[in-house]
Design an enzyme around this catalytic site. Structure first.
Site, PDB file in Angstrom:
ATOM      1  N   GLY A  11      68.794 147.996  78.526  1.00  0.00           N
ATOM      2  CA  GLY A  11      67.914 147.070  79.235  1.00  0.00           C
ATOM      3  C   GLY A  11      68.605 146.513  80.463  1.00  0.00           C
ATOM      4  N   LYS A  76      66.212 154.781  76.708  1.00  0.00           N
ATOM      5  CA  LYS A  76      65.640 155.887  75.934  1.00  0.00           C
ATOM      6  C   LYS A  76      66.550 157.111  76.057  1.00  0.00           C
ATOM      7  CE  LYS A  76      61.851 154.880  78.194  1.00  0.00           C
ATOM      8  NZ  LYS A  76      60.572 154.940  78.848  1.00  0.00           N
ATOM      9  N   GLY A 117      75.143 147.972  77.096  1.00  0.00           N
ATOM     10  CA  GLY A 117      75.306 147.194  75.870  1.00  0.00           C
ATOM     11  C   GLY A 117      75.883 148.024  74.736  1.00  0.00           C
ATOM     12  N   ILE A 141      72.122 140.580  78.053  1.00  0.00           N
ATOM     13  CA  ILE A 141      71.736 139.164  78.042  1.00  0.00           C
ATOM     14  C   ILE A 141      71.923 138.589  76.638  1.00  0.00           C
ATOM     15  CG2 ILE A 141      70.068 139.374  79.935  1.00  0.00           C
ATOM     16  CD1 ILE A 141      67.832 139.144  77.732  1.00  0.00           C
ATOM     17  N   ASP A 142      72.020 139.454  75.630  1.00  0.00           N
ATOM     18  CA  ASP A 142      72.067 138.965  74.243  1.00  0.00           C
ATOM     19  C   ASP A 142      73.425 138.374  73.865  1.00  0.00           C
ATOM     20  OD1 ASP A 142      69.551 140.156  74.133  1.00  0.00           O
ATOM     21  OD2 ASP A 142      70.305 141.996  73.231  1.00  0.00           O
ATOM     22  N   ARG A 177      51.206 118.335  71.331  1.00  0.00           N
ATOM     23  CA  ARG A 177      51.182 119.632  70.664  1.00  0.00           C
ATOM     24  C   ARG A 177      52.560 120.016  70.128  1.00  0.00           C
ATOM     25  NH1 ARG A 177      47.620 122.524  75.329  1.00  0.00           N
ATOM     26  NH2 ARG A 177      45.648 122.518  74.223  1.00  0.00           N
ATOM     27  N   GLU A 237      63.559 136.070  69.014  1.00  0.00           N
ATOM     28  CA  GLU A 237      62.637 137.169  68.677  1.00  0.00           C
ATOM     29  C   GLU A 237      62.999 137.845  67.362  1.00  0.00           C
ATOM     30  OE1 GLU A 237      62.940 140.165  71.741  1.00  0.00           O
ATOM     31  OE2 GLU A 237      65.095 140.412  71.446  1.00  0.00           O
ATOM     32  N   HIS A 288      60.392 139.353  79.493  1.00  0.00           N
ATOM     33  CA  HIS A 288      61.302 139.931  80.495  1.00  0.00           C
ATOM     34  C   HIS A 288      61.633 138.996  81.638  1.00  0.00           C
ATOM     35  CE1 HIS A 288      59.973 143.363  78.154  1.00  0.00           C
ATOM     36  NE2 HIS A 288      61.149 143.870  78.458  1.00  0.00           N
ATOM     37  N   ARG A 291      65.228 138.501  81.917  1.00  0.00           N
ATOM     38  CA  ARG A 291      66.117 139.578  82.375  1.00  0.00           C
ATOM     39  C   ARG A 291      66.019 139.838  83.857  1.00  0.00           C
ATOM     40  NH1 ARG A 291      65.191 144.292  78.146  1.00  0.00           N
ATOM     41  NH2 ARG A 291      64.633 145.429  80.008  1.00  0.00           N
TER      42      ARG A 291
HETATM   43  O1  F6P Z   1      69.131 143.816  74.723  1.00  0.00           O
HETATM   44  C1  F6P Z   1      68.464 143.136  75.737  1.00  0.00           C
HETATM   45  C2  F6P Z   1      67.011 142.939  75.383  1.00  0.00           C
HETATM   46  O2  F6P Z   1      66.382 142.245  76.422  1.00  0.00           O
HETATM   47  C3  F6P Z   1      66.771 142.266  74.037  1.00  0.00           C
HETATM   48  O3  F6P Z   1      66.960 140.884  74.103  1.00  0.00           O
HETATM   49  C4  F6P Z   1      65.380 142.716  73.728  1.00  0.00           C
HETATM   50  O4  F6P Z   1      65.107 142.736  72.346  1.00  0.00           O
HETATM   51  C5  F6P Z   1      65.367 144.103  74.254  1.00  0.00           C
HETATM   52  O5  F6P Z   1      66.376 144.189  75.242  1.00  0.00           O
HETATM   53  C6  F6P Z   1      64.041 144.499  74.847  1.00  0.00           C
HETATM   54  O6  F6P Z   1      64.200 145.706  75.500  1.00  0.00           O
HETATM   55  P1  F6P Z   1      63.052 146.409  76.332  1.00  0.00           P
HETATM   56  O7  F6P Z   1      62.335 145.361  77.065  1.00  0.00           O
HETATM   57  O8  F6P Z   1      63.767 147.296  77.269  1.00  0.00           O
HETATM   58  O9  F6P Z   1      62.217 147.086  75.357  1.00  0.00           O
END
Ligand code: F6P
Length: 364
Positions: A11, A76, A117, A141-142, A177, A237, A288, A291
């Protein structure tokens, strides 16, 4: 002329361009080095015709504050699992790593710098074991890579998530809320917990602490019973209820590496409603936005340091290693160690203690 290939994989992440610029600018201070970039990680080498670009000082001028990556990325496929369509229309994979290493040899590539990563660094280690001169630069970013204090991009993500909490606090207060913010981080809670502390959320749920929905409900009810008519929740998430699994969605992206996490906030909202929580509950999925865009100064600096160090490691032939930040030094560690495990929030950490110390509910 000695040729070094750089690729960015996984990512995207704020700071990737600053790494590329750091490598190129450091190389330009030495004689007879050429840096080329492979488009979309190793895809640029695996595709015919080859997709590479020459990166010189002119190409990288002023890119240190640009988000994304000027040479593209992908999460991918890759050299070991290249997607191949079977005759029946289904997809399989082919190992093209030997072919790729041979091609890099024909291209006169002396060394490869692979910025990515944990998935990308596992590829780096496997290529190193096959004899490729390779150096890894940790990116995510994780912030879940071990043996480095931080990865670049993480501070930017925390900043963006914190700004989202700040905005949601004022609207939650205005409307009485409960607002839930879902943030990224995969199966690590670093972004969530830091943004929750920085933004002053009342509840933070992270993958490392499976939550008890009744405890979350009780903490919200206790807050509302004291006359505080709103609450903010940050959920990672990858968070999950006790005995449950992370909430994941389907993906039809061919060759997608890993689980596509989604739905944690909506699930939590439904669980709270099922528990009888009465105030309106709304969810925001930051996605996103965390990111994209401009890296904060910290990430630009760290990324530049990583880029300079990576090129210096090439000159030293210090292959099979990953650049790492061990405060205050930028060092190198074996890739073999870096890919062994991941870095998670620990329950005994000062960060968790701080969250509990300010009365934050962590769902346990
Ligand atoms: O590893 C970075 C990250 O942004 C994660 O926080 C997230 O789960 C994943 O990539 C999402 O990846 P993509 O948007 O490329 O499917």
């Amino acid at each position: 002329m000695k040729r070094v290939l750089i690729g960015t994989g996984g990512g995207d992440c704020p700071g990737l361009n600053a790494v590329i610029r750091g490598v190129v600018k450091r190389a330009s201070r030495e004689k007879n080095w050429e840096i080329i970039g492979s488009i979309n990680s190793f895809d640029g080498i695996l595709r015919e015709p080859t997709e590479v670009v020459v990166l010189d000082e002119k190409t990288v001028a002023g890119i240190h504050f640009r988000g994304g990556t000027i040479i593209g990325t992908t999460n991918k496929g890759g050299p070991f699992e290249w997607p191949v369509k079977n005759t029946d229309g289904t997809w399989g994979t082919a190992d093209r790593s030997d072919e790729m290493i041979r091609k890099l040899g024909y291209m006169g590539v002396e060394a490869v710098i692979n910025v990515g990563g944990d998935g990308s660094q596992r590829i780096s280690q496997a290529l190193y074991e096959k004899g490729l001169n390779i150096i890894g630069v940790p990116k995510t970013i994780d912030n879940d890579l071990p043996f480095t204090d931080y990865t670049f991009g993480y501070q930017t993500a925390v900043q963006i998530a914190t700004e989202a909490v700040d905005k949601l606090v004022t609207t939650a207060a205005s409307h009485n809320r409960i607002l839930i913010l879902e943030v990224m981080g995969r199966d690590a809670g670093w972004i969530a917990l830091n943004a929750a502390i920085a933004g002053g959320a009342e509840v933070c749920l992270i993958p490392e602490i499976p939550y008890n929905i009744k405890k979350v409900r009780d903490s919200l009810e206790s807050r509302f019973s004291k006359g505080k008519g709103f609450a903010n929740i940050v959920i990672a998430e990858g968070a999950m209820p006790e005995g449950g699994e992370p909430s994941a969605g389907e993906t039809d992206e061919v060759g997608y590496r890993g689980l596509k996490l989604s739905g944690a906030a909506v699930r939590l909202a439904n669980e709270l409603k099922d528990e009888g929580v009465e105030p309106d509950i709304r969810e925001t999925v930051l996605g996103h936005l965390q990111r994209g865009g401009i890296p904060v100064a910290y990430d630009r600096i760290l990324a530049t340091q990583f880029g300079v160090k990576a090129f210096e490691m090439v000159m030293e032939k210090n292959y099979g290693k990953m650049v790492s930040y061990r405060h205050p030094d930028i060092v190198s560690i074996p890739l073999a160690d870096a890919v062994q495990k991941k870095k998670y929030v620990t329950l005994e950490s000062d960060l968790v203690n701080t969250a509990r110390g300010i009365g934050m509910c962590l769902g346990d």
